[in-house]
Design a protein around this motif. Structure first.
Motif, PDB file in Angstrom:
ATOM      1  N   TYR A  77      -9.943   0.637  10.826  1.00 36.53           N
ATOM      2  CA  TYR A  77      -8.538   0.507  11.190  1.00 36.53           C
ATOM      3  C   TYR A  77      -8.128   1.735  11.992  1.00 36.53           C
ATOM      4  O   TYR A  77      -8.635   2.844  11.777  1.00 36.53           O
ATOM      5  N   PHE A 120       3.506   0.740   2.833  1.00 36.06           N
ATOM      6  CA  PHE A 120       3.187  -0.282   3.818  1.00 36.06           C
ATOM      7  C   PHE A 120       3.044  -1.641   3.159  1.00 36.06           C
ATOM      8  O   PHE A 120       2.349  -1.787   2.153  1.00 36.06           O
ATOM      9  N   PHE A 168      -6.052  -3.343  12.662  1.00 36.69           N
ATOM     10  CA  PHE A 168      -7.457  -3.751  12.599  1.00 36.69           C
ATOM     11  C   PHE A 168      -8.145  -3.528  13.940  1.00 36.69           C
ATOM     12  O   PHE A 168      -7.623  -3.874  14.992  1.00 36.69           O
ATOM     13  N   GLU A 227      -8.683 -10.899   3.625  1.00 34.07           N
ATOM     14  CA  GLU A 227      -8.384  -9.500   3.301  1.00 34.07           C
ATOM     15  C   GLU A 227      -8.813  -8.537   4.388  1.00 34.07           C
ATOM     16  O   GLU A 227      -8.125  -7.576   4.697  1.00 34.07           O
ATOM     17  N   PHE A 244      -9.597   1.990   1.218  1.00 40.49           N
ATOM     18  CA  PHE A 244      -9.628   2.817   2.416  1.00 40.49           C
ATOM     19  C   PHE A 244     -10.291   4.160   2.154  1.00 40.49           C
ATOM     20  O   PHE A 244     -10.211   4.712   1.057  1.00 40.49           O
ATOM     21  N   PHE A 301      -9.488   4.902  10.023  1.00 39.55           N
ATOM     22  CA  PHE A 301      -9.886   4.704   8.634  1.00 39.55           C
ATOM     23  C   PHE A 301     -11.041   3.715   8.565  1.00 39.55           C
ATOM     24  O   PHE A 301     -11.010   2.665   9.210  1.00 39.55           O
ATOM     25  N   GLN A 333      -4.688   3.949  13.084  1.00 41.85           N
ATOM     26  CA  GLN A 333      -3.273   4.144  12.781  1.00 41.85           C
ATOM     27  C   GLN A 333      -2.687   5.175  13.727  1.00 41.85           C
ATOM     28  O   GLN A 333      -3.035   6.362  13.679  1.00 41.85           O
ATOM     29  N   ASP A 379     -14.676  -5.291  12.325  1.00 42.95           N
ATOM     30  CA  ASP A 379     -15.287  -5.314  11.005  1.00 42.95           C
ATOM     31  C   ASP A 379     -16.761  -5.689  11.134  1.00 42.95           C
ATOM     32  O   ASP A 379     -17.232  -6.094  12.197  1.00 42.95           O
ATOM     33  N   VAL A 413     -14.324  -3.934   1.751  1.00 39.07           N
ATOM     34  CA  VAL A 413     -13.737  -5.101   1.102  1.00 39.07           C
ATOM     35  C   VAL A 413     -14.602  -5.498  -0.081  1.00 39.07           C
ATOM     36  O   VAL A 413     -15.804  -5.694   0.065  1.00 39.07           O
ATOM     37  N   TYR A 451       0.846  -1.181   0.000  1.00 43.77           N
ATOM     38  CA  TYR A 451       0.000   0.000   0.000  1.00 43.77           C
ATOM     39  C   TYR A 451       0.885   1.235   0.000  1.00 43.77           C
ATOM     40  O   TYR A 451       1.986   1.225   0.543  1.00 43.77           O
ATOM     41  N   ASN A 506     -10.449  -9.738  -2.017  1.00 46.06           N
ATOM     42  CA  ASN A 506      -9.074  -9.471  -2.410  1.00 46.06           C
ATOM     43  C   ASN A 506      -8.706  -7.993  -2.457  1.00 46.06           C
ATOM     44  O   ASN A 506      -7.557  -7.669  -2.682  1.00 46.06           O
ATOM     45  N   LYS A 507      -9.663  -7.134  -2.284  1.00 49.12           N
ATOM     46  CA  LYS A 507      -9.355  -5.710  -2.400  1.00 49.12           C
ATOM     47  C   LYS A 507      -9.909  -4.926  -1.235  1.00 49.12           C
ATOM     48  O   LYS A 507     -11.089  -5.034  -0.890  1.00 49.12           O
ATOM     49  N   LEU A 508      -9.040  -4.142  -0.618  1.00 50.04           N
ATOM     50  CA  LEU A 508      -9.395  -3.311   0.524  1.00 50.04           C
ATOM     51  C   LEU A 508      -9.257  -1.866   0.082  1.00 50.04           C
ATOM     52  O   LEU A 508      -8.167  -1.434  -0.275  1.00 50.04           O
ATOM     53  N   ILE A 526      -3.684  -8.648  -7.725  1.00 51.76           N
ATOM     54  CA  ILE A 526      -4.149  -7.276  -7.894  1.00 51.76           C
ATOM     55  C   ILE A 526      -2.965  -6.420  -8.308  1.00 51.76           C
ATOM     56  O   ILE A 526      -1.912  -6.453  -7.686  1.00 51.76           O
ATOM     57  N   GLY A 546       2.784  -3.768   8.257  1.00 55.53           N
ATOM     58  CA  GLY A 546       4.100  -3.493   8.789  1.00 55.53           C
ATOM     59  C   GLY A 546       4.170  -2.060   9.305  1.00 55.53           C
ATOM     60  O   GLY A 546       3.172  -1.323   9.270  1.00 55.53           O
ATOM     61  N   GLN A 547       5.349  -1.664   9.759  1.00 53.96           N
ATOM     62  CA  GLN A 547       5.523  -0.335  10.342  1.00 53.96           C
ATOM     63  C   GLN A 547       5.658   0.754   9.295  1.00 53.96           C
ATOM     64  O   GLN A 547       5.619   1.939   9.622  1.00 53.96           O
ATOM     65  N   GLY A 563       3.410   7.060  13.246  1.00 52.91           N
ATOM     66  CA  GLY A 563       4.625   6.292  12.993  1.00 52.91           C
ATOM     67  C   GLY A 563       4.419   4.791  12.900  1.00 52.91           C
ATOM     68  O   GLY A 563       5.397   4.042  12.835  1.00 52.91           O
ATOM     69  N   LYS A 564       3.174   4.367  12.889  1.00 56.50           N
ATOM     70  CA  LYS A 564       2.893   2.928  12.826  1.00 56.50           C
ATOM     71  C   LYS A 564       1.973   2.598  11.657  1.00 56.50           C
ATOM     72  O   LYS A 564       1.407   3.474  11.029  1.00 56.50           O
ATOM     73  N   GLY A 565       1.861   1.315  11.391  1.00 57.50           N
ATOM     74  CA  GLY A 565       0.954   0.877  10.359  1.00 57.50           C
ATOM     75  C   GLY A 565      -0.469   0.780  10.873  1.00 57.50           C
ATOM     76  O   GLY A 565      -0.697   0.744  12.092  1.00 57.50           O
ATOM     77  N   PRO A 566      -1.454   0.743   9.980  1.00 57.09           N
ATOM     78  CA  PRO A 566      -2.847   0.589  10.404  1.00 57.09           C
ATOM     79  C   PRO A 566      -3.049  -0.717  11.174  1.00 57.09           C
ATOM     80  O   PRO A 566      -2.433  -1.736  10.857  1.00 57.09           O
ATOM     81  N   ILE A 611     -14.650  -2.292   7.383  1.00 61.68           N
ATOM     82  CA  ILE A 611     -13.659  -2.452   8.446  1.00 61.68           C
ATOM     83  C   ILE A 611     -13.246  -1.100   8.980  1.00 61.68           C
ATOM     84  O   ILE A 611     -13.211  -0.119   8.233  1.00 61.68           O
TER      85      ILE A 611
END
Lengths: 111, 112
Positions: B36, A90, B46, A97, B102, B89, B38, B49, B93, A35, B98-100, A56, A103-104, B41-44, B34
């Motif tokens: 999320y 990311f 979960f 899904e 945001f 966020f 964040q 949902d 889906v 992403y 297969n696709k998210l 994808i 990750g960070q 400095g970090k990733g999203p 869903i």
């Protein structure tokens, strides 16, 4: 143990260079993603791989090439970097899904 | 086309109050929605949902409501704490999972 790890965390490089970002997940997931998050925090999917197979491929310049040597790794190679490529990238993985683990992030700055 | 958007880019609440973060979507074919979180400095991460055939789902201090009539999704956080400060966020889906996709995100600020 980090579930999804990506390296490097920060990457500063000049325009025109080629760079790679690595991602590894130890969750045993079949699907991995890349992403891109821009300066306004907007997250957009770039690629998705399932068991090393591309499923994808959003509208991404072909300067971006993902590579999955095995289902635990998904690397992102970027050729001829441009200023507009600056963003946070990311990596994520999932079995489903909707419960992707991220990750960070790798903050890429192109100067 | 598909779009997932948020009404408010920034939400400030007092510690202990309840927070409500809203989201509008346009794709009626979504399988799941869903939320999320964040942190800086970090990733999203979960949170929770909800399937498209449900109206409400509760988790620990969080509730997601889905109104398919007006294509609206909300996240309610009870007794908001400083640790809840983050960007939230909504996402949908599609594509058989297969696709998210945001939304644009809402910054939640918790004031002491």
């Amino acid at each position: 143990d980090t579930a999804v790890s990506q390296t490097p965390k920060y990457l500063v490089t000049q325009m025109g260079n080629d760079k790679s970002i690595k991602c590894e997940q130890n969750l045993g997931h079949d699907t991995m993603y890349w992403y891109k998050q821009d300066s306004k925090k907007f997250l957009k999917i770039m690629f998705s791989y399932n068991n090393k197979e591309l499923i994808i491929n959003e509208t991404v310049p072909n300067r971006f090439s993902p590579k999955s040597p095995d289902k635990a790794h998904l690397n992102l190679h970027i050729n001829s970097l441009e200023l507009g490529d600056s963003a946070v990238y990311f990596c994520a993985s999932s079995q489903e899904e909707r419960k992707a683990f991220f990750g960070q992030g790798t903050r890429l700055t192109v100067v | 086309g598909e779009s997932v958007g948020l009404h408010l880019p920034t939400l400030s609440v007092q510690e202990g109050d309840n927070s409500i973060i809203n989201c509008a979507y346009s794709n009626s074919a979504s399988d799941y929605f869903i939320w999320y979180k964040q942190e800086s400095g970090k990733g999203p991460q979960f949170i929770i949902d909800i399937r498209s055939n449900m109206d409400k789902r509760q988790g620990q201090r969080v509730t997601v409501l889905l109104n398919k009539t007006v294509k609206h999704l909300s996240l309610q956080i009870a007794a908001t704490q400083p640790g809840d400060s983050a960007v939230y966020f909504c996402a949908e889906v599609t594509g058989g999972g297969n696709k998210l996709t945001f939304g644009t995100g809402t910054q939640l600020k918790v004031e002491l």
